[in-house]
Design an enzyme around this catalytic site. Structure first.
Site, PDB file in Angstrom:
ATOM      1  N   ASP A 170       5.883   1.359   3.086  1.00  0.00           N
ATOM      2  CA  ASP A 170       4.972   0.291   3.491  1.00  0.00           C
ATOM      3  C   ASP A 170       3.818   0.132   2.514  1.00  0.00           C
ATOM      4  OD1 ASP A 170       6.498  -0.282   5.700  1.00  0.00           O
ATOM      5  OD2 ASP A 170       5.320   0.947   7.074  1.00  0.00           O
ATOM      6  N   SER A 187      -2.239   3.392  16.481  1.00  0.00           N
ATOM      7  CA  SER A 187      -2.863   4.673  16.816  1.00  0.00           C
ATOM      8  C   SER A 187      -4.157   4.487  17.595  1.00  0.00           C
ATOM      9  CB  SER A 187      -3.135   5.480  15.539  1.00  0.00           C
ATOM     10  OG  SER A 187      -4.097   4.834  14.724  1.00  0.00           O
TER      11      SER A 187
END
Length: 263
Positions: free
Chosen positions: A56, A167
């Site tokens: 990524d 997260s």
């Protein structure tokens, strides 16, 4: 369908082995020129596509280096949530690419205007402290909506909802949805919740003067941009430029949720 005459390749790590000769041979047979994009060298202006061979981080780097050019990300890294396939599928991926058998996913990006200039982000913009409580006044379209106290504030895109925002407890959003996602970072408030904003929203983040951290860090897609002092403002809006990523499956997003995030 893209007119593929010149493709750039961005590598995750030049020391890692990549099948560049096989890629070049396939593209040569279809009259497609290939250029390796090197660090510190401006990419050619006539690229039709960038192949990001990594994870990524490599995909985000390609979108940053070539904001006007579609990116095909192939996973040579670890998670690779933004990638269209793994290195083991490389031959099939390239054959489908030259055959025009693919889809383009267009995503909202951010522009952050700060005292030192402007930075673009695909995933998120964050202001955060290193070890002290930060107070950030949040304005949407010039109306103050709240003060966030905690480790900082993150403003992200649907693409970023599977990155840092995940997260932070923010919702997962399909990447083609047009919206912005606002959340606190380790907020000192039990009742705090993520806020979904329209893509037209203008978000101003003002670092409160009661902040005891002398330098608050501004990051974009994980890159440290600058430091901000208490009393400083910055504005984040949707960028007029979108990010375009190439995929080969209409259900790629749900496939990646299952295979990459065990959803």
């Amino acid at each position: 369908m893209l007119s593929l005459q010149h493709i750039g390749v961005l590598l995750r790590d030049e020391g890692q082995p990549f099948p560049l000769s096989e890629i070049r041979r396939l593209f040569d047979s279809h009259g497609i020129a290939l250029t390796i994009i090197e660090d510190g060298v401006a990419p050619p202006a006539d690229l039709d596509l960038v192949m990001a061979m990594g994870g990524d981080g490599t995909a985000l780097r390609a979108l940053d280096l070539c904001p006007d050019i579609p990116v095909l990300a192939i996973n040579f890294g670890t998670v690779g949530f933004l990638t269209a396939g793994d290195r083991t599928d490389l031959e099939t991926i390239l054959q489908r690419l030259v055959a025009g058998d693919y889809i383009l996913s267009e995503r909202v990006c951010l522009e952050c205007h700060h005292p030192g200039g402007m930075v673009r982000a695909v995933n998120e913009v964050m202001v955060r402290s290193s070890n002290r409580l930060v107070f950030v006044d949040v304005y949407v379209d010039d109306t103050k909506i709240r003060t966030i106290s905690g480790d900082g504030v993150v403003l992200g895109t649907p693409t970023g909802s599977t990155g840092f925002l995940l997260s932070a407890g923010a919702p997962i959003v399909m990447p083609e949805v047009r919206c912005l996602i606002l959340d606190g970072i380790n907020e000192y408030n039990f009742s705090s919740r993520s806020l979904i904003l329209t893509p037209e929203a203008r978000v101003r983040l003002s670092i409160g003067r009661e902040t005891r951290e002398p330098e608050v860090i501004l990051t974009a897609d994980g890159r440290r941009i600058t430091t901000l002092s208490p009393g400083v403002d910055l504005e984040v809006v949707s960028s007029p430029k979108t990010a375009r990523l190439v995929y080969f499956d209409q259900n790629y997003f749900f496939h990646n949720l299952t295979s990459k995030l065990s959803w």
